[in-house]
Structures are given as C-alpha cells and as structure tokens.
Design a protein around this motif. Structure first.
Motif, PDB file in Angstrom:
ATOM      1  N   GLY A 362      89.944  17.598  62.521  1.00  0.00           N
ATOM      2  CA  GLY A 362      88.818  17.956  61.874  1.00  0.00           C
ATOM      3  C   GLY A 362      87.546  17.221  62.500  1.00  0.00           C
ATOM      4  O   GLY A 362      86.223  17.569  61.883  1.00  0.00           O
ATOM      5  N   ASP A 363      87.499  16.090  63.139  1.00  0.00           N
ATOM      6  CA  ASP A 363      86.351  15.174  63.649  1.00  0.00           C
ATOM      7  C   ASP A 363      85.542  15.955  64.757  1.00  0.00           C
ATOM      8  O   ASP A 363      84.449  15.702  64.697  1.00  0.00           O
ATOM      9  N   ILE A 364      86.443  16.862  65.429  1.00  0.00           N
ATOM     10  CA  ILE A 364      85.422  17.515  66.393  1.00  0.00           C
ATOM     11  C   ILE A 364      85.723  19.269  65.999  1.00  0.00           C
ATOM     12  O   ILE A 364      86.934  19.502  65.949  1.00  0.00           O
ATOM     13  N   THR A 365      84.603  20.021  65.879  1.00  0.00           N
ATOM     14  CA  THR A 365      84.855  21.210  65.462  1.00  0.00           C
ATOM     15  C   THR A 365      84.205  22.204  66.035  1.00  0.00           C
ATOM     16  O   THR A 365      84.296  23.623  65.939  1.00  0.00           O
ATOM     17  N   ASN A 366      83.598  21.792  67.386  1.00  0.00           N
ATOM     18  CA  ASN A 366      83.038  22.989  68.258  1.00  0.00           C
ATOM     19  C   ASN A 366      83.258  22.641  69.630  1.00  0.00           C
ATOM     20  O   ASN A 366      83.371  21.347  69.967  1.00  0.00           O
ATOM     21  N   TRP A 367      83.518  23.420  70.460  1.00  0.00           N
ATOM     22  CA  TRP A 367      83.940  23.114  71.830  1.00  0.00           C
ATOM     23  C   TRP A 367      82.842  22.313  72.706  1.00  0.00           C
ATOM     24  O   TRP A 367      83.141  21.685  73.879  1.00  0.00           O
ATOM     25  N   ARG A 368      81.642  22.698  72.134  1.00  0.00           N
ATOM     26  CA  ARG A 368      80.426  22.139  72.738  1.00  0.00           C
ATOM     27  C   ARG A 368      80.515  20.433  72.862  1.00  0.00           C
ATOM     28  O   ARG A 368      80.214  19.777  73.665  1.00  0.00           O
ATOM     29  N   GLN A 369      81.503  19.879  71.883  1.00  0.00           N
ATOM     30  CA  GLN A 369      81.488  18.442  71.671  1.00  0.00           C
ATOM     31  C   GLN A 369      82.530  17.884  72.872  1.00  0.00           C
ATOM     32  O   GLN A 369      82.562  16.684  72.727  1.00  0.00           O
ATOM     33  N   VAL A 370      83.218  18.955  73.359  1.00  0.00           N
ATOM     34  CA  VAL A 370      84.154  18.296  74.456  1.00  0.00           C
ATOM     35  C   VAL A 370      83.764  18.850  75.845  1.00  0.00           C
ATOM     36  O   VAL A 370      84.636  19.416  76.634  1.00  0.00           O
ATOM     37  N   ASN A 371      82.408  19.288  75.903  1.00  0.00           N
ATOM     38  CA  ASN A 371      81.817  19.929  77.296  1.00  0.00           C
ATOM     39  C   ASN A 371      82.306  21.387  77.393  1.00  0.00           C
ATOM     40  O   ASN A 371      82.315  21.809  78.266  1.00  0.00           O
ATOM     41  N   GLY A 372      82.783  21.836  76.384  1.00  0.00           N
ATOM     42  CA  GLY A 372      83.060  23.401  76.348  1.00  0.00           C
ATOM     43  C   GLY A 372      81.793  24.384  75.836  1.00  0.00           C
ATOM     44  O   GLY A 372      80.896  23.872  75.864  1.00  0.00           O
ATOM     45  N   ASN A 373      82.105  25.429  75.556  1.00  0.00           N
ATOM     46  CA  ASN A 373      81.117  26.470  75.370  1.00  0.00           C
ATOM     47  C   ASN A 373      80.705  26.108  73.644  1.00  0.00           C
ATOM     48  O   ASN A 373      81.645  25.638  72.982  1.00  0.00           O
ATOM     49  N   ASP A 374      79.538  26.654  73.287  1.00  0.00           N
ATOM     50  CA  ASP A 374      79.128  26.551  72.035  1.00  0.00           C
ATOM     51  C   ASP A 374      79.858  27.473  71.132  1.00  0.00           C
ATOM     52  O   ASP A 374      79.215  28.579  70.598  1.00  0.00           O
ATOM     53  N   VAL A 375      81.199  27.233  70.698  1.00  0.00           N
ATOM     54  CA  VAL A 375      81.985  28.125  70.074  1.00  0.00           C
ATOM     55  C   VAL A 375      82.742  27.258  68.767  1.00  0.00           C
ATOM     56  O   VAL A 375      83.327  26.124  69.241  1.00  0.00           O
ATOM     57  N   PRO A 376      82.774  27.833  67.803  1.00  0.00           N
ATOM     58  CA  PRO A 376      83.620  26.956  66.819  1.00  0.00           C
ATOM     59  C   PRO A 376      85.047  26.875  66.941  1.00  0.00           C
ATOM     60  O   PRO A 376      85.594  28.084  67.607  1.00  0.00           O
TER      61      PRO A 376
END
Length: 531
Positions: A362-376
């Motif tokens: 649960g520390d990363i909750t959105n794909w943009r945090q791993v250089n993905g799209n802005d999607v939960p």
C-alpha cells in the motif's frame, strides 16, 4: 490376406513406390539412352516483323536466292545414365553414319555443328566421314557420348517445289538406334523440364495419394485399445481437485486419458477445483470418510491404518503441503511459472521487486508513481489457500502478507480510489484484471499469455521463462504436486492416471499450458530450477 490391415497395405504401397521409382530410374531408364530435342524450327517468313528479317530472306544457294528458307536447331544428347560408345550405334560396321535426320517437305541447303558440350567432341566432326547432307537428309557420325554430353546442329532448308505453299512443315524424323538401349534402343525425343519428367511426376502424384491415405487412416481409425488395455489404463471413476492454475493442463490430460482408456471416468468441476488448500482439504476429508465408514477389520487394511490408499482421488497443489497432513503423499508433476498481469491502461510492463513490495503493502497506490499512467492501483487477488497467492507472498513479497481487502466484490470497487478485492479462481481473476482500470493480478503464465485485455509484467526485467528461473533471475515459480491419500493400489485409476501424467503421454499436455514436466528437468525428483 485376412490379417493384413488397410494401414499395412498403405504403408507397403508407400515403400513400394519409391523403390519402384529407384529401380525405374537407375535400372530400366538408366540404361543407354540416346535422345534429341528440336530447339528451333522456324521459317524466314515467321520473322518478317524483325528489323533484320530481310537478311534471312536473301540467303542463296549456288547464287540463287532461297524462296522459302527455314531453320532447324537440333540437340543430340546422351540422356541415360551410362556412356555411349561409337560401336554402340546400330549400324553396319563399315557405316560411319550414326544418326540420320529427314525433313519431309524440305531439302537441306546447309548445316553446321554450332555447340559442343565439351571440346573433346570436336575431332568427331573434323573428319568429313559421317557428317553429310543430301537433299532432305542430314547424316551425323557415330559420336561417343559420355553421360550428360551433347552437341547441336543447325540446318538451313528450302521448301520442296511440290510441297504446298503456306502449309506447316512436318516435324523432323530422326532415325538412330543404340545397342542395349531403352525401348529397343530407338533414339527418343526429349523435352525440357522446369520441374520433373512425366514419369517422375507420376511417381510424385502416387506418393501424395499414399500420404493422403495414411493421414486419412490416422485421423479416422479408432484409437481405443482393441483387446488388452495399456499398462497405465485402469477402470473406475477418478475425482480430481486442487489448483485452478493447474486445472487446464490436468483437464487436457484427463480428456486424452479417458479417450484412450474407455473404462475410466474422470470428474473435474468448479466445485472440486477451488484452490490448492481446498483440494488438499477435500482429499483428506474423503480419505477420513472412507476409513470411518469401513468396518474395523477393513480399516486395518485401508489407508486410514497405513494400508492401501484411496484408489479414486488426486489433488493438485501449487507447492508442497504444509504440516499436519501426514497421510497425504506428494508426487512432483511439473514446474509452473506464474506471472503478474495488469490492465493494459496502466502503462507499465516491468516492475522491480522493491516496487512490487511497495505496491502490495500500500505504499504505492497510483501507477504514475512507477512511471505509468495516472490511474489508481486496484489489486485483484486470490482467496487465501491459493497456490499462486501463497507463492507470490513467499517468493516475490519476501513473506509479507497482502494489505487488507477494501471491497468484497471486485466489480463494485471504487474506480477512483486504490483498493484490493479477492476472487476464487484464475479465470475470474484475469477477467477482472481485463475489465478494471489500473488492475494488477497474479496467475499462471500460460493463462495470462492467452487472455485478451491483460498484459504480463516482467519482474526486474525478466519475463516468465524457465531459463530465467534456472538462472535465479525470475522468482515467481512453483512446483506442482499431485497428492494421494496413502499409497493408491497399483491397478487403481488414481495410480494409472498419475503414471500417465508423469511418465506417459499425458505429460505432453503440460507444456501446452506453460508447465515444464519434472522429467525434463535436471533433477526430476526435486522438480525445481537448477541451482
């Protein structure tokens, strides 16, 4: 003849045809054979449209222009497999002429040898003996010809006065014979083939028909045992249970087994394949129930007292069982590769182990945090007891359990917020991953590869391959086990199907679904990647 089957007759024919072809080519047809080919037969009038045709029409004989000249190019060749000697021509010993060529309706005005396949043939034409032309005939010498050698003769001819003007000339008539040659030794008109000669084409057509007949008999014959059943066939009804990730491979092998062993019945349902732990629970419950319903005397010889095990049940698990099930006996079947799968709108194809552990904690909750799209991120997981889930926790997440469930129904998850839901089987999990934006799930690799709408995720750059697992680079794999309750009787359907799946033709069903049979690994009994 009553014992000769149709398949045997077709197989014998398939052998006889190429043998016959070889005997024809190297035995009969391979004998001495002299051949000729008319490579050109045209008149000057046929070339009227050519800008230099006038040169041809102005040809003369003894100072007189030819009225209707024509030109014939003949190729004389050794078309057999053995050489032809000067003494092989069928003529009188004192006759130097080996071949005579007549041109009905025309007389010869000139001739020349235009091509020799080998220079050593030239002396055969230097002497005038045997190389003559007379009226409508050309006489050629008795030329020795090795296999494949040839020469060409160009003749200039004039139409006979009494031959009708405008009528096509008959083909040249070539007269010659060879001692010991094919078809009485007569010279044979050959043809230029871009593929194969007519006899060869006939042989090829026959071979195609034989191959088609063999294929037809293979597809239509009854594969059921005619008399005695194979060693691994057994009669009875077998119930299979366990891992949903391994279900497709087992079901495929079971279908082939019952087709081969007509006295066997195998039960596979959604109620029996609910997960690895559920499969072990049902197997153990069946064994205990069997022991409880027998008499005390019978129980002493049953699995409940260490005797023969259940003859009609098997359970399949992703990984080995835990403690507390002493009567369940394991048999490694295959090495399975698992994978992480995402919805295609996430914009990711590769995640590191650290990123995965942060996502599932649960520390990363959105794909943009791993250089993905802005999607939960929406986690779709299996229920506790699933082998793919327990393997994920043990080998990918370093033993840390998943975060709490936020929705009891995956379809009703809040699409605008991160969360996690659980499902009961692999197919349902992949369907939800494909339909929920930002979804991440886990399954066996073969199922994810063929499911539309999902995309496999590499782990630290490595895809789900046996090579990656062997190298220690890909961590998400597990050994598939088959469990029995006690040791089943050797002639039981449980033992027969287990042998078929691990040692017989049944193991061929495993690679189709992304599993590696243990027998193909370096250490089959351990059934794990190489150290």
């Amino acid at each position: 003849m009553s014992g000769l089957s149709w398949e045997s007759m077709v197989a014998a024919l398939g052998l006889a045809i190429p043998v016959g072809a070889a005997m024809w080519e190297f035995g009969f047809a391979g004998r001495k054979r002299l051949g000729y080919r008319v490579q050109m037969d045209t008149t000057a009038k046929n070339a009227d449209t050519h800008p230099h045709a006038g040169v041809l029409r102005q040809m003369q004989q003894n100072g007189t222009s030819l009225l209707d000249p024509s030109f014939v190019l003949l190729r004389i060749q050794n078309s057999g497999w053995t050489h032809i000697d000067a003494n092989d021509y069928v003529v009188r010993d004192d006759d130097q002429v080996g071949i005579r060529i007549n041109f009905p309706g025309r007389h010869v005005d000139g001739m020349v040898v235009t091509e020799l396949s080998h220079d050593y043939l030239r002396p055969c034409f230097d002497d005038a003996a045997g190389l003559r032309m007379a009226d409508g005939q050309i006489e050629l010498p008795r030329v020795p010809l090795n296999r494949g050698t040839h020469y060409k003769v160009l003749a200039v001819l004039e139409r006979d006065p009494d031959f009708p003007t405008g009528q096509d000339f008959p083909d040249p008539v070539v007269v010659a014979g060879i001692k010991g040659g094919v078809r009485g030794g007569r010279i044979k008109k050959t043809e230029s083939h871009t593929f194969a000669s007519r006899p060869v084409m006939v042989f090829i057509a026959l071979l195609v028909l034989v191959a088609a007949a063999q294929s037809f008999t293979s597809f239509t014959r009854d594969d059921a045992p005619a008399q005695a059943a194979p060693v691994d066939c057994a009669a009875g009804t077998l119930t299979l249970s366990g891992s949903t990730a391994f279900r497709a491979a087992v079901a495929d092998a079971a279908k082939r087994y019952v087709k081969k062993c007509t006295d066997a019945r195998i039960t596979i349902t959604d109620d029996t394949f609910k997960g690895s732990v559920a499969g072990l629970d049902s197997l153990e419950a069946a064994g205990k129930k069997r022991a409880e319903t027998t008499t005390e005397e019978a129980a002493d010889t049953n699995a409940g007292a260490g005797g023969p095990g259940l003859p009609d049940r098997l359970a399949f698990t992703d990984g080995a069982k835990g403690d507390g099930r002493p009567r369940l006996l394991p048999r490694p079947v295959a090495l399975s590769l698992f994978t992480l799968a995402v919805n295609k709108d996430t914009g990711v194809q590769d995640l590191s182990l650290k990123q995965l552990r942060q996502i599932y904690s649960g520390d990363i909750t959105n794909w943009r945090q791993v250089n993905g799209n802005d999607v939960p991120i929406h986690l779709v997981s299996r229920h506790p007891g699933s082998g793919t889930r327990s393997t994920l926790v043990q080998q990918v997440l370093a033993g840390k359990e998943l975060l709490e469930v936020t929705s009891g129904d995956c379809a009703s998850m809040d699409r605008g917020r991160p969360g996690r839901c659980e499902v009961g089987d692999t197919a349902t999990l992949l369907d939800n991953v494909a339909s929920i934006p930002g979804a991440l799930g886990h399954s066996e690799a073969g199922a994810a590869l063929t499911h539309e709408g999902v995309q496999q995720v590499r782990i630290s750059g490595y895809p789900a391959t046996v090579e990656g697992a062997d190298a220690g680079a890909y961590p998400y794999w597990q050994t598939e086990f088959a469990y029995t309750y006690g040791e089943p009787p050797a002639d039981s359907v449980a033992a027969g199907f287990l042998r078929y799946l691990t040692e017989g033709a049944g193991k061929d069903s495993l690679p189709v679904h992304g599993h590696r049979p243990c027998s193909e690994l370096e250490k089959p009994l351990l059934c794990r990647p190489a150290d």
